[in-house]
Scaffold this motif. Structure first.
Motif: not given
Length: 63
Positions: A1-13, A27-37
């Motif tokens: 199963m291939s998961m893509t999160l292109k054009n999604k934003v994730a916040l990781v606290v 998440l970044a490898a799956a294509g999401a833009k990630v904010v790391v806090a």
């Protein structure tokens, strides 16, 4: 199963180490833009650098 999160934003606290770091990189490898806090700025920047090496986009944030 291939998961893509292109054009999604994730916040990781708590993303500078441990499970948070692993989640941010996955998440970044799956294509999401990630904010790391996290409390440690250096750790956030290290995760952003690792994600960039994998072709991902991570924005580090710390207080």
């Amino acid at each position: 199963m291939s998961m893509t999160l292109k054009n999604k934003v994730a916040l990781v606290v708590g993303g500078s180490s441990g499970i948070g770091r692993a989640a941010a990189l996955a998440l970044a490898a799956a294509g999401a833009k990630v904010v790391v806090a996290a409390r440690r700025e250096a750790g956030c920047r290290a995760v952003a650098s690792e994600a960039a090496d994998l072709g991902g986009e991570v924005m580090p944030r710390s207080p």
